[in-house]
Write a protein that holds these residues in place. Structure first.
Motif, PDB file in Angstrom:
ATOM      1  N   ILE A 143     -23.501   2.323  38.785  1.00  0.00           N
ATOM      2  CA  ILE A 143     -24.501   1.535  39.505  1.00  0.00           C
ATOM      3  C   ILE A 143     -23.809   0.772  40.622  1.00  0.00           C
ATOM      4  O   ILE A 143     -22.661   0.363  40.493  1.00  0.00           O
ATOM      5  N   THR A 144     -24.507   0.603  41.724  1.00  0.00           N
ATOM      6  CA  THR A 144     -23.940  -0.133  42.849  1.00  0.00           C
ATOM      7  C   THR A 144     -24.081  -1.630  42.614  1.00  0.00           C
ATOM      8  O   THR A 144     -24.901  -2.077  41.811  1.00  0.00           O
ATOM      9  N   ARG A 145     -23.281  -2.420  43.341  1.00  0.00           N
ATOM     10  CA  ARG A 145     -23.372  -3.868  43.243  1.00  0.00           C
ATOM     11  C   ARG A 145     -24.751  -4.351  43.662  1.00  0.00           C
ATOM     12  O   ARG A 145     -25.313  -5.268  43.076  1.00  0.00           O
ATOM     13  N   GLU A 146     -25.325  -3.717  44.699  1.00  0.00           N
ATOM     14  CA  GLU A 146     -26.657  -4.108  45.181  1.00  0.00           C
ATOM     15  C   GLU A 146     -27.709  -3.900  44.092  1.00  0.00           C
ATOM     16  O   GLU A 146     -28.573  -4.752  43.861  1.00  0.00           O
ATOM     17  N   THR A 147     -27.631  -2.758  43.399  1.00  0.00           N
ATOM     18  CA  THR A 147     -28.597  -2.479  42.321  1.00  0.00           C
ATOM     19  C   THR A 147     -28.421  -3.464  41.177  1.00  0.00           C
ATOM     20  O   THR A 147     -29.401  -3.985  40.637  1.00  0.00           O
ATOM     21  N   ALA A 148     -27.178  -3.737  40.810  1.00  0.00           N
ATOM     22  CA  ALA A 148     -26.915  -4.688  39.720  1.00  0.00           C
ATOM     23  C   ALA A 148     -27.461  -6.068  40.062  1.00  0.00           C
ATOM     24  O   ALA A 148     -28.015  -6.764  39.201  1.00  0.00           O
ATOM     25  N   ASP A 149     -27.310  -6.475  41.334  1.00  0.00           N
ATOM     26  CA  ASP A 149     -27.813  -7.787  41.754  1.00  0.00           C
ATOM     27  C   ASP A 149     -29.332  -7.857  41.674  1.00  0.00           C
ATOM     28  O   ASP A 149     -29.905  -8.890  41.308  1.00  0.00           O
ATOM     29  N   VAL A 150     -29.999  -6.757  42.027  1.00  0.00           N
ATOM     30  CA  VAL A 150     -31.465  -6.720  41.943  1.00  0.00           C
ATOM     31  C   VAL A 150     -31.913  -6.932  40.504  1.00  0.00           C
ATOM     32  O   VAL A 150     -32.831  -7.706  40.215  1.00  0.00           O
ATOM     33  N   TRP A 151     -31.262  -6.255  39.562  1.00  0.00           N
ATOM     34  CA  TRP A 151     -31.614  -6.431  38.152  1.00  0.00           C
ATOM     35  C   TRP A 151     -31.267  -7.838  37.671  1.00  0.00           C
ATOM     36  O   TRP A 151     -32.041  -8.471  36.953  1.00  0.00           O
ATOM     37  N   ALA A 152     -30.089  -8.325  38.068  1.00  0.00           N
ATOM     38  CA  ALA A 152     -29.623  -9.628  37.587  1.00  0.00           C
ATOM     39  C   ALA A 152     -30.481 -10.773  38.093  1.00  0.00           C
ATOM     40  O   ALA A 152     -30.567 -11.826  37.445  1.00  0.00           O
TER      41      ALA A 152
END
Length: 332
Positions: A143-152
């Motif tokens: 997973i990309t950092r951008e995707t992880a941030d969206v979930w977080a």
């Protein structure tokens, strides 16, 4: 906007599952209107207040106090039946956000703590807690950092991480999991196999009132002046020993007389609430300030109206000011 969507937003901001077992938060009168472009918010479901809301054109009226706590027959003459007749004849919906709103962590019921800039706050009386869950799954690609941030950044999510082996771990509140799972599925374009386990400790205490410390110690008179400024009151009823200075403050909006002992046990120099009772005042082990049921909860509902206004696109939300049922009268 469809009324079912309006009610869903209200329930999101005042979760019905958080209400006390004795309470009646939720729909009080189910109307026949399917859509609404005006939502009225007020403290009390009195005939006079409901009439103002309906005359304004509201198809949904949101109050804090319920119309009834226990089921009543429709032969019960008085305020209850008067309001039922008003709402049913208009086709509108009547909804009460009572202890469901009182207990929402960080919600408008905790406005006094924010106004006093209390720090190191904790819930005064915990009703229950939300247990977090850990969900893990393996993705085809990292997973990309951008995707992880969206979930977080979703409400209720505590952390998102990925191991070197490709295992993704998401820790979130149990009641937020369905929404988090849907967001993950949307991002990945498929629903992975999730492995869930409950963690051992509650992450979010749900309950009434709050205790915290002021940014700096205040003298007693200075604290009273500050409390008057934020509540808009010029006088208070005070019981118990007056402290020379105030550092730790506990408070509970509405009727909080039963929490005096908890406030004292939490080390509060003062406990601010409404509806202080005589015997509780006599036995108070700490200083208690009765700031009035109305003044504390009227401000809460004004703030709640602002939250709804920001959450309901295309819907006009209006707060209707109430009036304190108590007034000072001179005997002379």
């Amino acid at each position: 906007m469809k009324i079912k969507d309006i009610l869903a937003k209200i329930r999101q901001l005042a979760p019905e599952e958080n209400q006390s077992v004795w309470d009646n938060s939720g729909v009080q009168v189910a109307g026949v209107e399917a859509e609404s472009f005006r939502v009225a918010v007020c403290l009390e479901p009195t005939p006079q207040m409901v009439e103002q809301c309906l005359e304004w054109g509201a198809s949904v009226v949101v109050t804090h106090h319920p119309l009834y706590m226990k089921p009543k027959p429709l032969s019960s003459e008085g305020m209850f039946l008067d309001v039922v007749r008003q709402v049913l004849s208009s086709g509108a919906w009547l909804y009460a956000a009572h202890t469901s709103l009182d207990t929402r962590p960080g919600g408008p019921a905790f406005w006094l703590g924010k106004a006093l800039k209390l720090r190191d706050t904790r819930v005064l009386e915990v009703e229950h807690g939300r247990v977090p869950v850990e969900a893990s799954f393996y993705g085809k690609d990292p997973i990309t950092r951008e995707t992880a941030d969206v979930w977080a950044n979703r409400e209720g999510v505590h952390s998102v991480s990925q191991t070197a082996s490709g295992e993704v771990r998401v820790v979130c509140d149990e009641d937020a999991w369905d929404g988090v799972a849907a967001a993950i599925e949307f991002s990945l374009g498929l629903r992975p196999t999730f492995y869930l386990r409950s963690l051992s400790a509650p992450s979010r205490p749900i309950g009434f009132g709050e205790v915290g410390v002021l940014p700096r110690r205040m003298g007693w008179e200075k604290f009273l002046k500050k409390l008057g400024e934020v509540t808009g009151r010029e006088t208070f009823a005070v019981s118990g020993p007056e402290p020379e200075a105030v550092k730790t403050v506990a408070y509970c909006g509405g009727s909080g007389a039963s929490l005096v002992a908890r406030a004292a046990g939490a080390g509060a120099d003062v406990f601010v609430t409404g509806d202080m009772k005589y015997h509780a005042a006599v036995e108070a082990g700490t200083c208690v300030i009765d700031a009035g049921h109305f003044s504390l909860e009227e401000e809460m509902m004004r703030l709640f109206a602002g939250e709804l206004d920001g959450a309901l696109d295309g819907v006009e939300v209006k707060f209707f000011k109430g009036s304190d049922p108590f007034r000072l009268c001179a005997a002379s």
